[in-house]
Scaffold this active site. Sequence first.
Site, PDB file in Angstrom:
ATOM      1  N   LYS A  41       0.824  -1.218   0.000  1.00 45.90           N
ATOM      2  CA  LYS A  41       0.000   0.000   0.000  1.00 45.90           C
ATOM      3  C   LYS A  41       0.852   1.260   0.000  1.00 45.90           C
ATOM      4  O   LYS A  41       0.457   2.272  -0.575  1.00 45.90           O
ATOM      5  CB  LYS A  41      -0.966   0.021   1.201  1.00 45.90           C
ATOM      6  CG  LYS A  41      -2.151  -0.911   1.001  1.00 45.90           C
ATOM      7  CD  LYS A  41      -3.308  -0.579   1.915  1.00 45.90           C
ATOM      8  CE  LYS A  41      -4.476  -1.503   1.649  1.00 45.90           C
ATOM      9  NZ  LYS A  41      -5.480  -1.504   2.703  1.00 45.90           N
ATOM     10  N   LYS A  62      -3.133 -11.036  -6.441  1.00 44.74           N
ATOM     11  CA  LYS A  62      -4.444 -11.400  -5.889  1.00 44.74           C
ATOM     12  C   LYS A  62      -5.559 -10.520  -6.459  1.00 44.74           C
ATOM     13  O   LYS A  62      -5.317  -9.377  -6.853  1.00 44.74           O
ATOM     14  CB  LYS A  62      -4.426 -11.373  -4.353  1.00 44.74           C
ATOM     15  CG  LYS A  62      -4.528 -10.002  -3.768  1.00 44.74           C
ATOM     16  CD  LYS A  62      -4.969 -10.017  -2.299  1.00 44.74           C
ATOM     17  CE  LYS A  62      -5.141  -8.574  -1.869  1.00 44.74           C
ATOM     18  NZ  LYS A  62      -5.647  -8.301  -0.589  1.00 44.74           N
ATOM     19  N   LYS A 113     -10.285  -5.502  -4.686  1.00 40.45           N
ATOM     20  CA  LYS A 113     -11.320  -4.522  -5.003  1.00 40.45           C
ATOM     21  C   LYS A 113     -10.721  -3.173  -5.362  1.00 40.45           C
ATOM     22  O   LYS A 113     -11.394  -2.322  -5.931  1.00 40.45           O
ATOM     23  CB  LYS A 113     -12.338  -4.396  -3.857  1.00 40.45           C
ATOM     24  CG  LYS A 113     -11.763  -4.151  -2.464  1.00 40.45           C
ATOM     25  CD  LYS A 113     -12.887  -4.218  -1.430  1.00 40.45           C
ATOM     26  CE  LYS A 113     -12.480  -4.157   0.006  1.00 40.45           C
ATOM     27  NZ  LYS A 113     -12.127  -5.217   0.808  1.00 40.45           N
TER      28      LYS A 113
HETATM   29  P1  TYM Z   1     -10.120  -7.012   3.224  1.00 41.26           P
HETATM   30  O1  TYM Z   1     -11.235  -6.061   3.439  1.00 41.26           O
HETATM   31  O2  TYM Z   1      -9.035  -6.649   2.282  1.00 41.26           O
HETATM   32  O3  TYM Z   1     -10.668  -8.425   2.778  1.00 41.26           O
HETATM   33  C1  TYM Z   1     -11.722  -9.059   3.484  1.00 41.26           C
HETATM   34  C2  TYM Z   1     -11.513 -10.568   3.488  1.00 41.26           C
HETATM   35  O4  TYM Z   1     -11.459 -11.068   2.148  1.00 41.26           O
HETATM   36  C3  TYM Z   1     -10.277 -11.842   1.986  1.00 41.26           C
HETATM   37  N1  TYM Z   1      -9.789 -11.658   0.614  1.00 41.26           N
HETATM   38  C4  TYM Z   1      -9.522 -12.667  -0.226  1.00 41.26           C
HETATM   39  N2  TYM Z   1      -9.612 -13.991  -0.096  1.00 41.26           N
HETATM   40  C5  TYM Z   1      -9.271 -14.751  -1.156  1.00 41.26           C
HETATM   41  N3  TYM Z   1      -8.853 -14.241  -2.340  1.00 41.26           N
HETATM   42  C6  TYM Z   1      -8.736 -12.900  -2.511  1.00 41.26           C
HETATM   43  N4  TYM Z   1      -8.334 -12.395  -3.660  1.00 41.26           N
HETATM   44  C7  TYM Z   1      -9.091 -12.042  -1.420  1.00 41.26           C
HETATM   45  N5  TYM Z   1      -9.110 -10.699  -1.258  1.00 41.26           N
HETATM   46  C8  TYM Z   1      -9.524 -10.485  -0.006  1.00 41.26           C
HETATM   47  C9  TYM Z   1      -9.288 -11.278   2.989  1.00 41.26           C
HETATM   48  O5  TYM Z   1      -8.279 -12.198   3.298  1.00 41.26           O
HETATM   49  C10 TYM Z   1     -10.196 -10.987   4.155  1.00 41.26           C
HETATM   50  O6  TYM Z   1     -10.412 -12.146   4.926  1.00 41.26           O
HETATM   51  N6  TYM Z   1      -7.384  -6.259   7.337  1.00 41.26           N
HETATM   52  C11 TYM Z   1      -8.572  -6.901   6.804  1.00 41.26           C
HETATM   53  C12 TYM Z   1      -9.845  -6.461   7.505  1.00 41.26           C
HETATM   54  C13 TYM Z   1      -9.796  -6.621   8.970  1.00 41.26           C
HETATM   55  C14 TYM Z   1      -9.902  -7.828   9.710  1.00 41.26           C
HETATM   56  C15 TYM Z   1      -9.831  -7.462  11.085  1.00 41.26           C
HETATM   57  C16 TYM Z   1     -10.083  -9.159   9.344  1.00 41.26           C
HETATM   58  C17 TYM Z   1      -9.637  -5.609   9.862  1.00 41.26           C
HETATM   59  N7  TYM Z   1      -9.661  -6.125  11.142  1.00 41.26           N
HETATM   60  C18 TYM Z   1      -9.884  -8.419  12.098  1.00 41.26           C
HETATM   61  C19 TYM Z   1     -10.150 -10.112  10.366  1.00 41.26           C
HETATM   62  C20 TYM Z   1     -10.049  -9.748  11.718  1.00 41.26           C
HETATM   63  C21 TYM Z   1      -8.690  -6.564   5.337  1.00 41.26           C
HETATM   64  O7  TYM Z   1      -8.169  -5.590   4.869  1.00 41.26           O
HETATM   65  O8  TYM Z   1      -9.485  -7.413   4.627  1.00 41.26           O
END
Ligand code: TYM
Length: 333
Positions: free
Chosen positions: A114, A196, A199
Amino acid sequence: MDDKKIVFSGIQPSGNLTLGNYLGAIKNWVSLQEDYHCIYAMMDMHTITVRQTPAELRRRTLEILALYLACGIDAENNIMFIQSHNPAHAELAWVLNCYTYMGELQRMTQFKDKSSRHAENINAGLFTYPVLMAADILLYQADYVPVGKDQMQHIEICRDVAQRFNAIYGDVFTIPEGLLPKVGANIMSLQNPVKKMSKSDPNPKAYISMMDDMNVIAKKIKSAVTDSEGVIEYREGDDTKAGINNLLSIMSAVTGRSIDDVVKDYAGKGYGDFKGDVAEAVVECIRPIRAEYDRIIADKAYLTEICQKGAESARRISERTLKKVYKKVGFVV
Ligand code: TYM
């Protein structure tokens, strides 16, 4: 409380949810809700580490809740809330900041990624993002955190910080474990399958949004980048096969069939047939979710009520942990 274990997870409302978010995270959340106490949040505080348009962020936060519900998370038996509705996240994050080393944070892949994409705004929040995430999880004494593969590094640092804290003050935090889905933990970009699916990808053809029209979804899958070998085979770790590996993972995840079974069906067949079938399977997976979503999003009062109820429960549970932490570190409570 009974002896059911606790599950915590969340998604940032920083863009429309993708098929990666669904297959990597939410689909797994749905299957866990029978056996665990589940807490699923909309992580709005994390999103402002990158500039957001305020009105859009507000709108997306409720949209994500509507999607959680449309995917099958039951509002009666689980807690769903907006992160910023519980100040304990910021409060615990501050304490944990003082128990996390700069060196640990510097190693985080997401920070490196990022900060290279937003070189004009490498802020302190972006750097300490994993500490806020650790607070999210530890506040609820979560046993399991179902996420996609890209978040496992953040779970590792959360465990390290929790263990460090416990080593000083006794058993304050439950040490959480990350839970990956069997298939779909790492859905890749359709245009550059060694990256990966995200979004925030500037090229919308690279990802399937859960908000895309059905014909757009089909088109994106049909134009996914593959290779010129013409063989439908899963070869883990072979970058030249990354496109086909990805489509096989997607097919397996949306149909619930094993990758081996899918491969057998396509022996001797061409990529055109295969992509057509993957497109159809993905559309059939998303179509009912969208119909449900369209119904739920229209009911703002219902969504607001879930958030309010969820935030009350979240505050009640996390208050216990925060009090304990404050007492341990020597604050007057
Ligand atoms: P975020 O918002 O980027 O993504 C949400 C969830 O989707 C999963 N994910 C994927 N899984 C498989 N293939 C992909 N291409 C893919 N893109 C995203 C992510 O692994 C995630 O599980 N930091 C986290 C949000 C967060 C969080 C937390 C999660 C904040 N606090 C506490 C768990 C516990 C994030 O940015 O996810």
